[in-house]
Motif scaffolding. Structure first.
Motif, PDB file in Angstrom:
ATOM      1  N   GLN A   1     103.456 -35.695-108.529  1.00  0.00           N
ATOM      2  CA  GLN A   1     101.998 -35.603-108.507  1.00  0.00           C
ATOM      3  C   GLN A   1     101.391 -36.559-109.528  1.00  0.00           C
ATOM      4  O   GLN A   1     100.398 -37.217-109.243  1.00  0.00           O
ATOM      5  N   ARG A   2     101.979 -36.656-110.724  1.00  0.00           N
ATOM      6  CA  ARG A   2     101.467 -37.600-111.729  1.00  0.00           C
ATOM      7  C   ARG A   2     101.580 -39.028-111.219  1.00  0.00           C
ATOM      8  O   ARG A   2     100.694 -39.840-111.437  1.00  0.00           O
ATOM      9  N   LEU A   3     102.663 -39.355-110.535  1.00  0.00           N
ATOM     10  CA  LEU A   3     102.848 -40.690-109.990  1.00  0.00           C
ATOM     11  C   LEU A   3     101.759 -41.002-108.969  1.00  0.00           C
ATOM     12  O   LEU A   3     101.170 -42.071-108.988  1.00  0.00           O
ATOM     13  N   VAL A   4     101.474 -40.077-108.091  1.00  0.00           N
ATOM     14  CA  VAL A   4     100.466 -40.284-107.062  1.00  0.00           C
ATOM     15  C   VAL A   4      99.099 -40.489-107.693  1.00  0.00           C
ATOM     16  O   VAL A   4      98.359 -41.390-107.327  1.00  0.00           O
ATOM     17  N   VAL A   5      98.759 -39.705-108.680  1.00  0.00           N
ATOM     18  CA  VAL A   5      97.459 -39.836-109.332  1.00  0.00           C
ATOM     19  C   VAL A   5      97.338 -41.194-110.010  1.00  0.00           C
ATOM     20  O   VAL A   5      96.339 -41.884-109.882  1.00  0.00           O
ATOM     21  N   ARG A   6      98.369 -41.587-110.712  1.00  0.00           N
ATOM     22  CA  ARG A   6      98.307 -42.881-111.404  1.00  0.00           C
ATOM     23  C   ARG A   6      98.193 -44.036-110.424  1.00  0.00           C
ATOM     24  O   ARG A   6      97.464 -44.985-110.666  1.00  0.00           O
ATOM     25  N   LEU A   7      98.909 -43.980-109.316  1.00  0.00           N
ATOM     26  CA  LEU A   7      98.797 -45.038-108.318  1.00  0.00           C
ATOM     27  C   LEU A   7      97.388 -45.106-107.755  1.00  0.00           C
ATOM     28  O   LEU A   7      96.819 -46.183-107.591  1.00  0.00           O
TER      29      LEU A   7
ATOM     30  N   HIS B   1      95.661 -55.857-103.692  1.00  0.00           N
ATOM     31  CA  HIS B   1      96.412 -55.012-104.615  1.00  0.00           C
ATOM     32  C   HIS B   1      96.002 -53.545-104.463  1.00  0.00           C
ATOM     33  O   HIS B   1      96.852 -52.645-104.461  1.00  0.00           O
ATOM     34  N   ALA B   2      94.718 -53.294-104.324  1.00  0.00           N
ATOM     35  CA  ALA B   2      94.231 -51.924-104.144  1.00  0.00           C
ATOM     36  C   ALA B   2      94.786 -51.312-102.859  1.00  0.00           C
ATOM     37  O   ALA B   2      95.261 -50.167-102.863  1.00  0.00           O
ATOM     38  N   VAL B   3      94.757 -52.061-101.772  1.00  0.00           N
ATOM     39  CA  VAL B   3      95.283 -51.552-100.498  1.00  0.00           C
ATOM     40  C   VAL B   3      96.767 -51.236-100.627  1.00  0.00           C
ATOM     41  O   VAL B   3      97.235 -50.180-100.184  1.00  0.00           O
ATOM     42  N   GLU B   4      97.515 -52.130-101.255  1.00  0.00           N
ATOM     43  CA  GLU B   4      98.950 -51.905-101.444  1.00  0.00           C
ATOM     44  C   GLU B   4      99.206 -50.632-102.239  1.00  0.00           C
ATOM     45  O   GLU B   4     100.061 -49.814-101.879  1.00  0.00           O
ATOM     46  N   LEU B   5      98.454 -50.422-103.311  1.00  0.00           N
ATOM     47  CA  LEU B   5      98.664 -49.237-104.141  1.00  0.00           C
ATOM     48  C   LEU B   5      98.235 -47.959-103.425  1.00  0.00           C
ATOM     49  O   LEU B   5      98.879 -46.917-103.577  1.00  0.00           O
ATOM     50  N   PHE B   6      97.151 -48.018-102.649  1.00  0.00           N
ATOM     51  CA  PHE B   6      96.752 -46.841-101.876  1.00  0.00           C
ATOM     52  C   PHE B   6      97.835 -46.474-100.861  1.00  0.00           C
ATOM     53  O   PHE B   6      98.137 -45.292-100.663  1.00  0.00           O
ATOM     54  N   LEU B   7      98.424 -47.482-100.231  1.00  0.00           N
ATOM     55  CA  LEU B   7      99.509 -47.207 -99.282  1.00  0.00           C
ATOM     56  C   LEU B   7     100.740 -46.628 -99.986  1.00  0.00           C
ATOM     57  O   LEU B   7     101.366 -45.691 -99.486  1.00  0.00           O
ATOM     58  N   LYS B   8     101.073 -47.170-101.140  1.00  0.00           N
ATOM     59  CA  LYS B   8     102.211 -46.637-101.896  1.00  0.00           C
ATOM     60  C   LYS B   8     101.950 -45.206-102.347  1.00  0.00           C
ATOM     61  O   LYS B   8     102.857 -44.374-102.343  1.00  0.00           O
ATOM     62  N   ALA B   9     100.726 -44.912-102.733  1.00  0.00           N
ATOM     63  CA  ALA B   9     100.386 -43.547-103.133  1.00  0.00           C
ATOM     64  C   ALA B   9     100.561 -42.590-101.963  1.00  0.00           C
ATOM     65  O   ALA B   9     101.077 -41.483-102.122  1.00  0.00           O
ATOM     66  N   ARG B  10     100.158 -43.040-100.789  1.00  0.00           N
ATOM     67  CA  ARG B  10     100.309 -42.197 -99.590  1.00  0.00           C
ATOM     68  C   ARG B  10     101.789 -41.981 -99.272  1.00  0.00           C
ATOM     69  O   ARG B  10     102.205 -40.871 -98.940  1.00  0.00           O
ATOM     70  N   LEU B  11     102.596 -43.036 -99.365  1.00  0.00           N
ATOM     71  CA  LEU B  11     104.034 -42.902 -99.138  1.00  0.00           C
ATOM     72  C   LEU B  11     104.671 -41.964-100.159  1.00  0.00           C
ATOM     73  O   LEU B  11     105.531 -41.162 -99.827  1.00  0.00           O
ATOM     74  N   ALA B  12     104.248 -42.072-101.418  1.00  0.00           N
ATOM     75  CA  ALA B  12     104.820 -41.243-102.480  1.00  0.00           C
ATOM     76  C   ALA B  12     104.515 -39.769-102.252  1.00  0.00           C
ATOM     77  O   ALA B  12     105.297 -38.912-102.670  1.00  0.00           O
ATOM     78  N   GLN B  13     103.405 -39.474-101.592  1.00  0.00           N
ATOM     79  CA  GLN B  13     103.107 -38.071-101.270  1.00  0.00           C
ATOM     80  C   GLN B  13     104.157 -37.515-100.316  1.00  0.00           C
ATOM     81  O   GLN B  13     104.505 -36.339-100.388  1.00  0.00           O
ATOM     82  N   HIS B  14     104.642 -38.359 -99.441  1.00  0.00           N
ATOM     83  CA  HIS B  14     105.657 -37.933 -98.479  1.00  0.00           C
ATOM     84  C   HIS B  14     107.049 -37.929 -99.104  1.00  0.00           C
ATOM     85  O   HIS B  14     107.766 -36.944 -99.049  1.00  0.00           O
ATOM     86  N   ASP B  15     107.421 -39.071 -99.705  1.00  0.00           N
ATOM     87  CA  ASP B  15     108.733 -39.205-100.342  1.00  0.00           C
ATOM     88  C   ASP B  15     108.646 -40.354-101.347  1.00  0.00           C
ATOM     89  O   ASP B  15     108.493 -41.517-100.960  1.00  0.00           O
ATOM     90  N   GLU B  16     108.748 -40.021-102.615  1.00  0.00           N
ATOM     91  CA  GLU B  16     108.575 -41.005-103.683  1.00  0.00           C
ATOM     92  C   GLU B  16     109.508 -42.206-103.563  1.00  0.00           C
ATOM     93  O   GLU B  16     109.141 -43.329-103.910  1.00  0.00           O
ATOM     94  N   THR B  17     110.694 -42.007-103.041  1.00  0.00           N
ATOM     95  CA  THR B  17     111.654 -43.113-102.960  1.00  0.00           C
ATOM     96  C   THR B  17     111.238 -44.177-101.945  1.00  0.00           C
ATOM     97  O   THR B  17     111.756 -45.287-101.990  1.00  0.00           O
ATOM     98  N   LEU B  18     110.295 -43.886-101.075  1.00  0.00           N
ATOM     99  CA  LEU B  18     109.850 -44.861-100.088  1.00  0.00           C
ATOM    100  C   LEU B  18     109.086 -46.037-100.689  1.00  0.00           C
ATOM    101  O   LEU B  18     108.953 -47.077-100.056  1.00  0.00           O
ATOM    102  N   ILE B  19     108.577 -45.874-101.893  1.00  0.00           N
ATOM    103  CA  ILE B  19     107.789 -46.957-102.472  1.00  0.00           C
ATOM    104  C   ILE B  19     108.639 -47.981-103.202  1.00  0.00           C
ATOM    105  O   ILE B  19     108.132 -49.002-103.659  1.00  0.00           O
ATOM    106  N   TYR B  20     109.937 -47.731-103.301  1.00  0.00           N
ATOM    107  CA  TYR B  20     110.803 -48.668-104.012  1.00  0.00           C
ATOM    108  C   TYR B  20     111.601 -49.509-103.054  1.00  0.00           C
ATOM    109  O   TYR B  20     111.933 -49.180-102.003  1.00  0.00           O
TER     110      TYR B  20
END
Length: 68
Positions: A10-16, A49-68
């Motif tokens: 949750q902290r990761l998603v908020v920061r992203l 950059h904003a679009v990329e981070l919003f997409l990564k935040a959405r992926l991290a909600q599902h599974d954090e490992t998807l953003i790496y």
């Protein structure tokens, strides 16, 4: 998933999302207050950059490992 892992995710998603919003605002500022020829370059870079981070935040909600 443990409570600690869920809390960390949750902290990761908020920061992203906060970082994405900051980039979006900065890109809009370059657009609204442009004074140099290069401002359009920064509008595009910051919005992308904003679009990329919003997409990564959405992926991290599902599974954090998807953003790496």
């Amino acid at each position: 998933m443990t409570d600690e892992a869920a809390s960390n995710q949750q902290r990761l998603v908020v920061r992203l999302e906060e970082n994405a919003m900051d980039s979006l605002v900065h890109g809009v500022e370059h657009h609204l207050y442009s004074r140099r020829k290069t401002d359009w370059k920064y509008v595009i870079l910051h919005i992308f950059h904003a679009v990329e981070l919003f997409l990564k935040a959405r992926l991290a909600q599902h599974d954090e490992t998807l953003i790496y």
